[in-house]
Design a protein around this motif. Structure first.
Motif, PDB file in Angstrom:
ATOM      1  N   GLU A  84       0.764  -1.390   0.070  1.00 52.15           N
ATOM      2  CA  GLU A  84       0.060  -0.223   0.065  1.00 52.15           C
ATOM      3  C   GLU A  84       0.751   1.098  -0.072  1.00 52.15           C
ATOM      4  OE1 GLU A  84      -2.991   0.428  -0.436  1.00 52.15           O
ATOM      5  OE2 GLU A  84      -3.425  -1.641  -0.540  1.00 52.15           O
ATOM      6  N   PHE A  85       2.209   1.183   0.642  1.00 54.73           N
ATOM      7  CA  PHE A  85       3.037   2.269   0.809  1.00 54.73           C
ATOM      8  C   PHE A  85       3.682   2.439  -0.616  1.00 54.73           C
ATOM      9  CE2 PHE A  85       7.128   4.264   1.120  1.00 54.73           C
ATOM     10  CZ  PHE A  85       6.857   5.384   1.982  1.00 54.73           C
ATOM     11  N   GLN A  86       3.909   1.684  -1.284  1.00 50.83           N
ATOM     12  CA  GLN A  86       4.416   1.648  -2.733  1.00 50.83           C
ATOM     13  C   GLN A  86       3.284   2.314  -3.545  1.00 50.83           C
ATOM     14  OE1 GLN A  86       7.287   1.465  -3.832  1.00 50.83           O
ATOM     15  NE2 GLN A  86       7.083   1.601  -6.243  1.00 50.83           N
ATOM     16  N   ALA A  87       1.986   1.797  -3.428  1.00 50.75           N
ATOM     17  CA  ALA A  87       1.002   2.301  -4.189  1.00 50.75           C
ATOM     18  C   ALA A  87       0.578   3.853  -4.074  1.00 50.75           C
ATOM     19  CB  ALA A  87      -0.297   1.694  -3.907  1.00 50.75           C
ATOM     20  N   LEU A  88       0.842   4.307  -2.503  1.00 50.94           N
ATOM     21  CA  LEU A  88       0.768   5.759  -2.416  1.00 50.94           C
ATOM     22  C   LEU A  88       2.047   6.381  -2.855  1.00 50.94           C
ATOM     23  CD1 LEU A  88      -0.340   8.078  -0.679  1.00 50.94           C
ATOM     24  CD2 LEU A  88       0.913   7.438   0.885  1.00 50.94           C
ATOM     25  N   LYS A  89       3.100   6.020  -3.001  1.00 49.11           N
ATOM     26  CA  LYS A  89       4.246   6.638  -3.767  1.00 49.11           C
ATOM     27  C   LYS A  89       4.267   6.870  -5.112  1.00 49.11           C
ATOM     28  CE  LYS A  89       9.412   6.172  -3.609  1.00 49.11           C
ATOM     29  NZ  LYS A  89       9.563   6.132  -5.076  1.00 49.11           N
ATOM     30  N   ILE A  90       3.727   5.643  -5.891  1.00 48.29           N
ATOM     31  CA  ILE A  90       3.370   5.877  -7.073  1.00 48.29           C
ATOM     32  C   ILE A  90       2.214   6.979  -7.455  1.00 48.29           C
ATOM     33  CG2 ILE A  90       2.692   4.431  -9.317  1.00 48.29           C
ATOM     34  CD1 ILE A  90       3.876   2.042  -8.229  1.00 48.29           C
ATOM     35  N   ALA A  91       1.382   6.897  -6.621  1.00 48.20           N
ATOM     36  CA  ALA A  91       0.267   7.792  -6.858  1.00 48.20           C
ATOM     37  C   ALA A  91       0.784   9.230  -6.716  1.00 48.20           C
ATOM     38  CB  ALA A  91      -0.990   7.513  -5.729  1.00 48.20           C
ATOM     39  N   MET A  92       1.497   9.405  -5.686  1.00 47.05           N
ATOM     40  CA  MET A  92       1.995  10.902  -5.609  1.00 47.05           C
ATOM     41  C   MET A  92       3.275  11.291  -6.740  1.00 47.05           C
ATOM     42  SD  MET A  92       3.286  10.608  -1.489  1.00 47.05           S
ATOM     43  CE  MET A  92       3.716  12.204  -1.432  1.00 47.05           C
ATOM     44  N   GLU A  93       3.888  10.542  -7.242  1.00 47.40           N
ATOM     45  CA  GLU A  93       4.764  10.734  -8.437  1.00 47.40           C
ATOM     46  C   GLU A  93       4.102  10.449  -9.684  1.00 47.40           C
ATOM     47  OE1 GLU A  93       8.019   7.948  -7.941  1.00 47.40           O
ATOM     48  OE2 GLU A  93       8.688   9.091  -5.819  1.00 47.40           O
ATOM     49  N   ASP A  94       3.130  10.027  -9.910  1.00 49.39           N
ATOM     50  CA  ASP A  94       2.506   9.634 -11.288  1.00 49.39           C
ATOM     51  C   ASP A  94       1.750  10.990 -11.823  1.00 49.39           C
ATOM     52  OD1 ASP A  94       2.140   8.209 -13.261  1.00 49.39           O
ATOM     53  OD2 ASP A  94       0.022   7.750 -12.743  1.00 49.39           O
ATOM     54  N   ASN A  95       1.798  11.260 -13.200  1.00 49.52           N
ATOM     55  CA  ASN A  95       1.408  12.168 -14.008  1.00 49.52           C
ATOM     56  C   ASN A  95       1.195  13.463 -13.201  1.00 49.52           C
ATOM     57  OD1 ASN A  95       0.501  10.467 -15.664  1.00 49.52           O
ATOM     58  ND2 ASN A  95      -1.567   9.478 -14.343  1.00 49.52           N
ATOM     59  N   LEU A  96       2.691  14.117 -13.033  1.00 47.28           N
ATOM     60  CA  LEU A  96       2.512  15.396 -12.426  1.00 47.28           C
ATOM     61  C   LEU A  96       2.023  16.341 -13.368  1.00 47.28           C
ATOM     62  CD1 LEU A  96       5.876  15.100 -10.473  1.00 47.28           C
ATOM     63  CD2 LEU A  96       3.709  15.132  -9.571  1.00 47.28           C
ATOM     64  N   SER A  97       1.397  17.397 -12.949  1.00 42.54           N
ATOM     65  CA  SER A  97       0.561  18.376 -13.911  1.00 42.54           C
ATOM     66  C   SER A  97       1.714  19.529 -13.964  1.00 42.54           C
ATOM     67  CB  SER A  97      -0.653  18.861 -13.267  1.00 42.54           C
ATOM     68  OG  SER A  97      -1.251  19.953 -14.060  1.00 42.54           O
ATOM     69  N   PRO A  98       1.850  19.937 -15.343  1.00 41.63           N
ATOM     70  CA  PRO A  98       2.588  21.191 -15.639  1.00 41.63           C
ATOM     71  C   PRO A  98       2.125  22.393 -14.717  1.00 41.63           C
ATOM     72  CG  PRO A  98       1.367  20.647 -17.582  1.00 41.63           C
ATOM     73  CD  PRO A  98       1.058  19.599 -16.539  1.00 41.63           C
ATOM     74  N   ALA A  99       3.020  23.264 -14.531  1.00 34.03           N
ATOM     75  CA  ALA A  99       2.680  24.581 -14.033  1.00 34.03           C
ATOM     76  C   ALA A  99       1.821  25.356 -14.718  1.00 34.03           C
ATOM     77  CB  ALA A  99       3.691  25.228 -13.539  1.00 34.03           C
ATOM     78  N   PRO A 100       0.593  25.845 -14.319  1.00 29.87           N
ATOM     79  CA  PRO A 100      -0.273  26.666 -15.458  1.00 29.87           C
ATOM     80  C   PRO A 100       0.425  27.890 -15.807  1.00 29.87           C
ATOM     81  CG  PRO A 100      -1.698  26.021 -13.367  1.00 29.87           C
ATOM     82  CD  PRO A 100      -0.232  25.534 -13.266  1.00 29.87           C
ATOM     83  N   SER A 101       0.389  28.195 -17.016  1.00 28.74           N
ATOM     84  CA  SER A 101       0.957  29.412 -17.452  1.00 28.74           C
ATOM     85  C   SER A 101       0.737  30.600 -17.041  1.00 28.74           C
ATOM     86  CB  SER A 101       0.908  29.615 -18.972  1.00 28.74           C
ATOM     87  OG  SER A 101      -0.510  29.695 -19.450  1.00 28.74           O
ATOM     88  N   PHE A 102      -0.708  30.795 -16.522  1.00 33.33           N
ATOM     89  CA  PHE A 102      -0.923  31.978 -15.917  1.00 33.33           C
ATOM     90  C   PHE A 102      -0.478  32.384 -14.402  1.00 33.33           C
ATOM     91  CE2 PHE A 102      -3.775  29.927 -12.878  1.00 33.33           C
ATOM     92  CZ  PHE A 102      -4.174  28.457 -13.586  1.00 33.33           C
ATOM     93  N   GLN A 103       0.112  31.464 -13.928  1.00 27.38           N
ATOM     94  CA  GLN A 103       0.919  31.818 -12.526  1.00 27.38           C
ATOM     95  C   GLN A 103       1.775  32.962 -12.543  1.00 27.38           C
ATOM     96  OE1 GLN A 103       2.887  28.040 -11.341  1.00 27.38           O
ATOM     97  NE2 GLN A 103       0.913  27.426 -10.446  1.00 27.38           N
ATOM     98  N   ASN A 104       2.481  33.303 -13.719  1.00 28.73           N
ATOM     99  CA  ASN A 104       3.404  34.172 -13.600  1.00 28.73           C
ATOM    100  C   ASN A 104       2.726  35.603 -14.190  1.00 28.73           C
ATOM    101  OD1 ASN A 104       5.254  32.604 -12.799  1.00 28.73           O
ATOM    102  ND2 ASN A 104       6.017  31.997 -14.979  1.00 28.73           N
TER     103      ASN A 104
END
Length: 381
Positions: A84-104
């Motif tokens: 379960e810990f490995q599943a949580l770790k994968i979920a945290m690292e998977d499919n990271l969203s790019p920073a929205p361009s409107f942040q700046n």
């Protein structure tokens, strides 16, 4: 003669009213276009923000489920816990969203600036033409002068212009957070967190990096700029310091004379050399006759292809130098402006990074703003 005067006056009023009506239509059309530009920008960025929000909500739900599964594992079931810990770790690292361009930058916030430029131009033209009608002035502005009046009303590019066009609060709307990139720092530059940099005599054993400067005491920001407006401030704590921007493809392995900021066509900077400020681009310099400012404000207008340096003191902004091509002007005797006119716009074909050059052995800077007492503490280091 009475009838003739009345007839001519009537016809003249009719022609003037028609021209004013046409001018009003031009302004009304421009108003609709600007309003539409704002609405389009709002829709586009709201859509992007809503997509990002939905993605974060889905990710939060997934992580919450993984966390719940982990908490439900029996205390003695080690294998199940690790799964379960490995599943949580994968979920945290998977499919990271790019920073929205409107942040700046919200790129439609420059509309006010554009409309103010039109307003200032109209005010100048109306005053000049009214003086001309009253016999107080010479001929009116020609089309080229009108274009220059509009440009200079909001973007003065004379290095000795000490007028404060806007208060510091205006520029803070475009505040850009800069972090220094340790992977680019020359071995003779010591970084303090991600905001301070000081030149030292003993080399620092930084790890190997293909983007590290090796011939020049320079360091870049990790941040990339490719649209909209950006504003940041730098405290000059000690020594000779240059502040500028470089293109993303800038080669940090170039020889010293080619690698220094402003000595090539892929970078530009404002230098403090202990006596005065000097703007550099393409190996050509422009000396600026202004007093020393501890705080330098940098305003990058990417879409306008302009970079302006300000001296900041007590929330007042003094324009030190604006780098911007002026195609409407005639060929000038100033070689620096001619260089800007010829090549400066090419910088904006690339994404840009903040750049800093610590030239003297005692050079020390801090990404600001800082309080005055903070400066003295840093200097004692």
């Amino acid at each position: 003669m009475v009838e003739l005067i009345k007839g001519v006056a009537t016809k003249e009023k009719e022609r003037v009213e028609k021209l004013f009506a046409e001018a009003s239509e031009v302004l009304a059309t421009f108003q609709k276009e600007v309003a539409g530009f704002i609405e389009d920008g709002e829709r586009s960025m709201l859509g992007e923000a809503e997509l990002d929000l939905r993605w974060k909500e889905e990710r939060r739900a997934k992580l919450a489920q993984c966390k719940q599964n982990l908490q439900n594992v029996p205390s003695k079931d080690t294998i199940y816990f690790l799964q379960e810990f490995q599943a949580l770790k994968i979920a945290m690292e998977d499919n990271l969203s790019p920073a929205p361009s409107f942040q700046n930058e919200l790129n439609f916030t420059k509309c006010t600036q554009a409309v103010c430029a039109v307003k200032d131009m109209l005010s100048a033209v109306c005053k000049k033409q009214w003086d001309r009608l009253q016999g107080k002035g010479a001929d009116g502005l020609n089309p080229q002068e009108m274009g220059e009046a509009m440009t200079e009303s909001r973007f003065p590019d004379k290095p000795n212009n000490s007028a404060c066009l806007e208060s510091r609060d205006y520029f803070l709307k475009f505040a850009f957070i800069i972090d220094l990139d340790s992977d680019t720092a020359d071995k003779f530059i010591q970084l303090f967190s991600t905001k301070g940099a000081k030149r030292v005599l003993c080399p620092i054993p930084y790890p190997e990096s293909p983007i590290r400067f090796i011939n020049c005491e320079q360091v870049l920001g990790v941040n990339l700029m490719n649209r909209g407006n950006y504003y940041w401030e730098v405290e000059l704590i000690d020594g000779w310091v240059s502040i500028g921007v470089v293109t993303e493809d800038f080669n940090p392995r170039e020889a010293y004379n080619r690698c220094r900021l402003g000595r090539n066509e892929k970078s530009c900077c404002l230098q403090w050399n202990g006596q005065n400020y000097v703007a550099w681009y393409g190996g050509v310099e422009s000396v600026i006759q202004q007093p020393f400012f501890h705080t330098i404000g940098v305003f990058l207008e990417y879409s306008e292809k302009a970079l302006t340096f300000y001296g900041v003191k007590d929330s007042k902004m003094t324009c030190l130098q604006q780098l911007k091509a002026s195609p409407l002007r005639k060929i000038q005797l100033d070689p620096f402006q001619n260089k800007i006119n010829s090549y400066f716009a090419s910088l904006f074909s690339f994404r840009l990074k903040p750049a800093f050059f610590l030239e003297s052995v005692d050079a020390h800077l801090q990404i600001g703003p800082l309080k005055k007492d903070c400066v003295s503490v840093l200097k004692r280091r």
